[in-house]
Design a protein around this motif. Sequence first.
Motif, PDB file in Angstrom:
ATOM      1  N   TYR A 266      28.847  10.969   5.230  1.00 37.97           N
ATOM      2  CA  TYR A 266      27.596  10.844   4.480  1.00 37.97           C
ATOM      3  C   TYR A 266      26.376  11.187   5.334  1.00 37.97           C
ATOM      4  O   TYR A 266      25.252  10.961   4.899  1.00 37.97           O
ATOM      5  N   ASP A 267      26.596  11.697   6.527  1.00 36.12           N
ATOM      6  CA  ASP A 267      25.485  11.972   7.430  1.00 36.12           C
ATOM      7  C   ASP A 267      25.106  13.447   7.351  1.00 36.12           C
ATOM      8  O   ASP A 267      25.973  14.329   7.436  1.00 36.12           O
ATOM      9  N   VAL A 268      23.816  13.728   7.198  1.00 36.22           N
ATOM     10  CA  VAL A 268      23.357  15.115   7.042  1.00 36.22           C
ATOM     11  C   VAL A 268      23.658  15.953   8.280  1.00 36.22           C
ATOM     12  O   VAL A 268      23.782  17.176   8.196  1.00 36.22           O
ATOM     13  N   THR A 269      23.792  15.306   9.447  1.00 37.90           N
ATOM     14  CA  THR A 269      24.070  16.065  10.670  1.00 37.90           C
ATOM     15  C   THR A 269      25.459  16.697  10.639  1.00 37.90           C
ATOM     16  O   THR A 269      25.727  17.625  11.395  1.00 37.90           O
ATOM     17  N   ASN A 270      26.346  16.191   9.771  1.00 38.61           N
ATOM     18  CA  ASN A 270      27.727  16.680   9.711  1.00 38.61           C
ATOM     19  C   ASN A 270      27.964  17.659   8.564  1.00 38.61           C
ATOM     20  O   ASN A 270      29.107  17.916   8.178  1.00 38.61           O
ATOM     21  N   LEU A 271      26.897  18.227   8.047  1.00 33.37           N
ATOM     22  CA  LEU A 271      27.007  19.118   6.891  1.00 33.37           C
ATOM     23  C   LEU A 271      27.946  20.296   7.135  1.00 33.37           C
ATOM     24  O   LEU A 271      28.694  20.719   6.252  1.00 33.37           O
ATOM     25  N   ALA A 272      27.935  20.839   8.340  1.00 31.25           N
ATOM     26  CA  ALA A 272      28.741  22.033   8.631  1.00 31.25           C
ATOM     27  C   ALA A 272      30.227  21.781   8.448  1.00 31.25           C
ATOM     28  O   ALA A 272      30.985  22.711   8.120  1.00 31.25           O
ATOM     29  N   HIS A 273      30.674  20.556   8.658  1.00 32.08           N
ATOM     30  CA  HIS A 273      32.105  20.256   8.531  1.00 32.08           C
ATOM     31  C   HIS A 273      32.606  20.421   7.094  1.00 32.08           C
ATOM     32  O   HIS A 273      33.799  20.638   6.875  1.00 32.08           O
ATOM     33  N   TYR A 274      31.725  20.309   6.119  1.00 33.56           N
ATOM     34  CA  TYR A 274      32.125  20.540   4.730  1.00 33.56           C
ATOM     35  C   TYR A 274      32.373  22.026   4.459  1.00 33.56           C
ATOM     36  O   TYR A 274      33.128  22.376   3.550  1.00 33.56           O
ATOM     37  N   LEU A 275      31.716  22.880   5.237  1.00 37.14           N
ATOM     38  CA  LEU A 275      31.809  24.319   4.985  1.00 37.14           C
ATOM     39  C   LEU A 275      32.896  24.991   5.806  1.00 37.14           C
ATOM     40  O   LEU A 275      33.400  26.056   5.416  1.00 37.14           O
ATOM     41  N   ARG A 276      33.262  24.422   6.942  1.00 35.67           N
ATOM     42  CA  ARG A 276      34.292  25.021   7.800  1.00 35.67           C
ATOM     43  C   ARG A 276      35.285  23.927   8.181  1.00 35.67           C
ATOM     44  O   ARG A 276      34.949  23.006   8.925  1.00 35.67           O
TER      45      ARG A 276
END
Length: 813
Positions: A299-309
């Motif tokens: 739920y942390d915005v800093t981890n957004l990239a993990h949803y894409l790759r």
Amino acid sequence: MSPGTRGRRAAVLAGVFAVAAATLMYEILLTRIFSVTMWYHFAFLAVAAALLGMTLGAVLVQARPRTFSAAAAPRHLATSALFFAIGVPATFLLHLAIPVVPTLTTAGLLSVLITYAFIAVPFVASGVCICLALTRLPGPVSSIYAADLAGAACGCLATVGALKIADAPAAVFLVAALAAAGAGAFAVATGARRALAAALVLIAATLALGGTAASWLRLTWVKGGYERGPTLYERWNSYSRIRVSGDLEATSPPFGWGLSPTYRPTRHVGQLLLSIDAIADTVLTRLDGSPAALDYLRYDVTNLAHYLRSDGRVLVVGAGGGRDVLSALAFGQRHVVAVEVNEAILDALNHVFGAYTGHLDRRPSVQFVNDEARSYVARLDQRFDIIQVSFIDTFAASAAGAYVLTEHSLYTVEAWRTFLDRLSPDGILTFSRWHFHRFPAEIWRLVALGTTSLLESGVSRPRDHMVLVRTERGADPRYPTTVGVGTLLVARQPFSDRDLAAVRELATRLGFEVLLDPQAIADPILADLASPERLGGVVARSALDISPPTDDRPFFFHTVPLGRALRFTATDQGNVSFNTTAVLVLVGGFALTAGLTIACLAGVIAVRRRHPEHGAITVADATFFAAIGLGYILVEISQLERLTVVLGHPTLGLVVVLFALLLSSGMGSFAVGRWPTGGSSLARAAPIMVTPAVLAAFGALTPIAIPSLWTLPTPWRITLAVAAVAPIGFAMGMVFPRGLEMVRSRAPAATPWLWAVNGVASVLGSLAAVLISISAGISTAFWSGTVAYVAAAAAALWMGERVTRGHPPRAGR
């Protein structure tokens, strides 16, 4: 020279060596300690305070010519060294007793000024000692100056060694012991038994106090308040002071930099606070099972990239407490490499608290690397699907050096190009910073960095490669509505429609806001920053400096242009306002130092008028010593800033530059003593004339050579940096003793005044160097130093002509 005379001379040189080493050790330790007790920009001013104190010592020698006569000088060498040795721990303990509140208020500034006044006192004694040795003792100046510089160089290395075996407060007592050893050497040279006995007692006392300091001396008042929570672990090194606090058995709501407003905690987790220099915080998370159970990380915005790759290779820059490593594991990434420059943090994470954090280092899919990230990445031949840089706050890292402000090798165009080159074809570079909603200067600067880096990497439409997402509320409870978190994603390839749809779906579901992507934009300034055609215009119109930093101007966090330094309305940046305040402190420190400098010079001039027999000083003399004082410090600090970027950390840059420059300068000083002093004015000034040419060659060649250093391991970069700096140090080391010899040949009593002029110029130069670097670049600061040496060379010709023509002192002088 008889054996007895040689023995006394050797003892004097040993004393100068020890006092110089102790002086530089204490100067560096103060910047390390002030980084914890005050903000890092106040720590930088410790350098100016030390130089000013030493200058006042030289002024004192000039103001009291009868007290500090040539006949009395040997006795005063031991006395001043003893005062220095006593003053170091005494004023340090006084600093700890004063509740300094480093804020821009009357009370806050007064507490800081009182601290600096006390701290400068022992440096006055050191200044008296070194000035007497250089200007009052018989024999060649070059050997004494060489001992002074060599001692300072070794003191620089000794500081790093001391912090490996002791914490910074204990190391202060080691400095006092070294200074007392210098006093003992002077006492041996003069046969002063009482002074020798006092020195031996002081050595024993300070070593005993230093050896037991860990049990009775601990910092508690930091950054204007008392530290909270019980201390579980504390460790100092040359990088930082880390402190772990909390309760090993307690649980609390999970920490997140920018948690979604939709997140509802389903469980509490065990967390300890790891604080770096009492300013940069991260958490050590208790891991009892699978990282997937830490659902809040999703739920942390800093981890957004993990949803894409997914199922990829991840590089985490700045391992810290392991939070980003846990995030990658929670998302099921295949392999994680975590790079951390500070080995003390890795030791706390994986060993001291390894059982608490689940021994992440023992997992086969995780690799921890103790190295500087940019150099490490440049040397790799592998590619990553995600390179994550979350809140790498250089105001914590560079506090360790404190000679510089907050330049950092990760936040420059050149660094981002390196990161982009190490991404897989579909890889993503992700940076997260605070988003101050009213004026998000850091986020705007990130976007400018992304645009410029992509353009220089051959991308014609940078906006197609960038996505910026923010959350309204960040982790700082002091700013619940005004400061959020922004995460910028930069990709090698344009983001696909599938990627953009996934980002928008996540933003809707988690309550985030998409500020910038190839299809839409929420802020017209961001649109301009992402446009190659409009980038320059929006940067020029901005109230704060949001231009993309480069290796020549690597000051990402310093966004206040010097022309606006006193316009306070533009400096509010929420929880990072101290970064903008730092420039105000620097400008104010420069103005205050300039005022004190003028007062000191006025005092010296007044003394000279009362005692004209101690004059015989020309404009050329004053110009020469002022120019080399400015020139040396400008070159020194500019190269410190440059090598901080190359070597990856201020402490490493500090040690390498100071050690190489001072030791090679000492060698140059020793060598010039064997250079003939007679002949024409040109022959007398020849060693001085060489220096501008060496500096010019260095300045022309280093921009060509530096890019090739990034692919080398750190030991090789250090070796080559030393080899590059040594020639200019050798050349600059020849200048001061040759100039002083020319003055001594016709006006020996005037030399303390010129030593004071040199010191005053160094004080101003130490601040001017950073101001020039911030506003115009490191190269400009270096070339300003080179111009100062050109002026010194011209003045040296004039001085040499006066000596050659044999102008004797006037009657009565």
